[in-house]
Scaffold this motif. Structure first.
Motif, PDB file in Angstrom:
ATOM      1  N   VAL A   1       1.214  -2.505   2.340  1.00  0.00           N
ATOM      2  CA  VAL A   1       0.626  -3.353   3.459  1.00  0.00           C
ATOM      3  C   VAL A   1      -0.179  -5.105   2.954  1.00  0.00           C
ATOM      4  CG1 VAL A   1      -1.744  -3.607   5.136  1.00  0.00           C
ATOM      5  CG2 VAL A   1      -1.014  -1.374   4.615  1.00  0.00           C
ATOM      6  N   ASP A   2       0.807  -6.020   3.269  1.00  0.00           N
ATOM      7  CA  ASP A   2       0.465  -7.400   3.296  1.00  0.00           C
ATOM      8  C   ASP A   2      -0.297  -8.513   3.841  1.00  0.00           C
ATOM      9  OD1 ASP A   2       0.836  -9.529   1.149  1.00  0.00           O
ATOM     10  OD2 ASP A   2       3.090  -9.489   0.927  1.00  0.00           O
TER      11      ASP A   2
ATOM     12  N   TYR B   1     -11.748  -0.980   5.492  1.00  0.00           N
ATOM     13  CA  TYR B   1     -10.728   0.125   5.814  1.00  0.00           C
ATOM     14  C   TYR B   1      -8.731  -0.359   7.168  1.00  0.00           C
ATOM     15  CZ  TYR B   1     -13.477   1.883   1.745  1.00  0.00           C
ATOM     16  OH  TYR B   1     -14.181   1.558   0.303  1.00  0.00           O
TER      17      TYR B   1
ATOM     18  N   LYS C   1      -5.221   1.184   3.480  1.00  0.00           N
ATOM     19  CA  LYS C   1      -5.419   0.028   2.613  1.00  0.00           C
ATOM     20  C   LYS C   1      -7.079  -0.031   3.152  1.00  0.00           C
ATOM     21  CE  LYS C   1      -3.975  -3.836   0.443  1.00  0.00           C
ATOM     22  NZ  LYS C   1      -3.755  -4.440  -0.683  1.00  0.00           N
TER      23      LYS C   1
ATOM     24  N   VAL D   1      -0.519  -7.295  -3.529  1.00  0.00           N
ATOM     25  CA  VAL D   1      -0.190  -5.758  -3.718  1.00  0.00           C
ATOM     26  C   VAL D   1       0.470  -5.374  -5.490  1.00  0.00           C
ATOM     27  CG1 VAL D   1       1.863  -4.347  -2.412  1.00  0.00           C
ATOM     28  CG2 VAL D   1       1.324  -6.843  -2.175  1.00  0.00           C
TER      29      VAL D   1
ATOM     30  N   ASP E   1       0.610   0.581  -5.505  1.00  0.00           N
ATOM     31  CA  ASP E   1      -0.444   1.287  -3.979  1.00  0.00           C
ATOM     32  C   ASP E   1       0.604   0.919  -3.066  1.00  0.00           C
ATOM     33  OD1 ASP E   1      -2.557   0.882  -2.165  1.00  0.00           O
ATOM     34  OD2 ASP E   1      -3.149  -1.318  -2.387  1.00  0.00           O
TER      35      ASP E   1
END
Length: 285
Positions: free
Chosen positions: A55-56, A199, A221, A238, A242
């Motif tokens: 997740v970015d 979250y 994430k 990132v 993870d």
């Protein structure tokens, strides 16, 4: 180097997609909000074995208030000396963003006055202890119930509440230390930010190999709140390990929830959120 480049290209070519840009402005019509929404892809995507997801590019507005419907209550016991009567009241603070300690103290004073009557309790901000001191005016006594007390067996006699989530303002006000009935009570340090992390969860993205603070298995994430109210939180860091294992998953309708540590949906007050799902092959999983 040419050989390495060819091998990497062969690996990535197995992926049907490299990135999905998620934006809550394009949520489905049956979505509830920017913190509880569905996002439908234009076509179904079958991910190959050994696919991972990061997740970015997260952009989240810090547009929620430090006092919302999910954390607006205080639980107060008041002993009136003249009549020898004890009253337990579940009082509600006005939902708002309180930017100063003085505003927060005034809000607490208003709630106490509305519940027990003006002139019985006085709330004053203590600049040394960075908390609020509540003093009874006379021989009366007061007690504030902490979250630990509310969740445990107790002798509370006021309105009912959910023991698993009393939705109290205690963490903002700094009400952590239990006490008996007393003429005065001083809270701990005020925490006007309230929510420290948000979250992002999804029931259909990921392998459920992570556990949240309450034992949740669908968090993809955790995002630290690094911006003040009225600004945007940016997170594009990132960490190598993870990642989420999404091997052999079929993606079409994606569902997302954005909550605080207690699982309460964040109220973004209509402002959208966005982030990216980045896919790659990981030969180590």
């Amino acid at each position: 180097f040419d050989c390495i480049y060819i091998i990497e290209n062969m690996a990535t070519s197995l992926l049907p997609i490299r990135k999905i840009y998620v934006d809550s402005r394009f949520k489905t019509n049956d979505s509830q909000s920017s913190s509880n929404f569905k996002f439908e892809l234009t076509e179904s995507i079958l991910l190959p074995d050994k696919t991972v997801c990061f997740v970015d590019d997260i952009v989240i507005p810090h547009s929620w208030f430090n006092i919302e419907d999910t954390n607006k209550y205080i639980y107060v016991r008041f002993f009136e000396f003249a009549t020898a009567t004890t009253t337990d009241l579940k009082l509600a603070l006005i939902v708002n963003e309180y930017t100063t300690e003085g505003e927060m103290t005034s809000a607490l004073q208003t709630a106490l006055d509305n519940g027990f009557g003006a002139g019985l309790l006085t709330a004053t901000y203590d600049p040394v202890k960075k908390g609020i001191t509540i003093v009874c005016n006379g021989s009366d006594l007061v007690k504030f119930f902490t979250n630990d007390e509310l969740k445990a067996p107790n002798d509370w006699a006021g309105d009912g509440y959910d023991k698993l989530n009393p939705m109290s303002a205690n963490e903002v006000l700094g009400i952590y230390e239990a006490q008996s009935l007393s003429i005065s009570y001083t809270t701990n340090l005020l925490d006007l930010r309230g929510v420290h992390n948000v979250y992002i969860s999804s029931p259909n993205v990921g392998s459920f190999t992570a556990l949240g603070p309450r034992g949740e298995s669908s968090i993809i994430k955790k995002v630290p709140v690094t911006a003040d109210f009225g600004y945007f939180i940016y997170d594009n860091i990132v960490i190598n390990n993870d990642f989420i294992n999404v091997s052999k998953q079929l993606l079409k309708m994606l569902e997302f929830r954005i909550t605080d540590a207690y699982g309460n949906l964040i109220n973004f007050h209509g402002i959208p959120v966005s982030f990216s799902l980045v896919f790659m092959l990981n030969e180590d999983i």
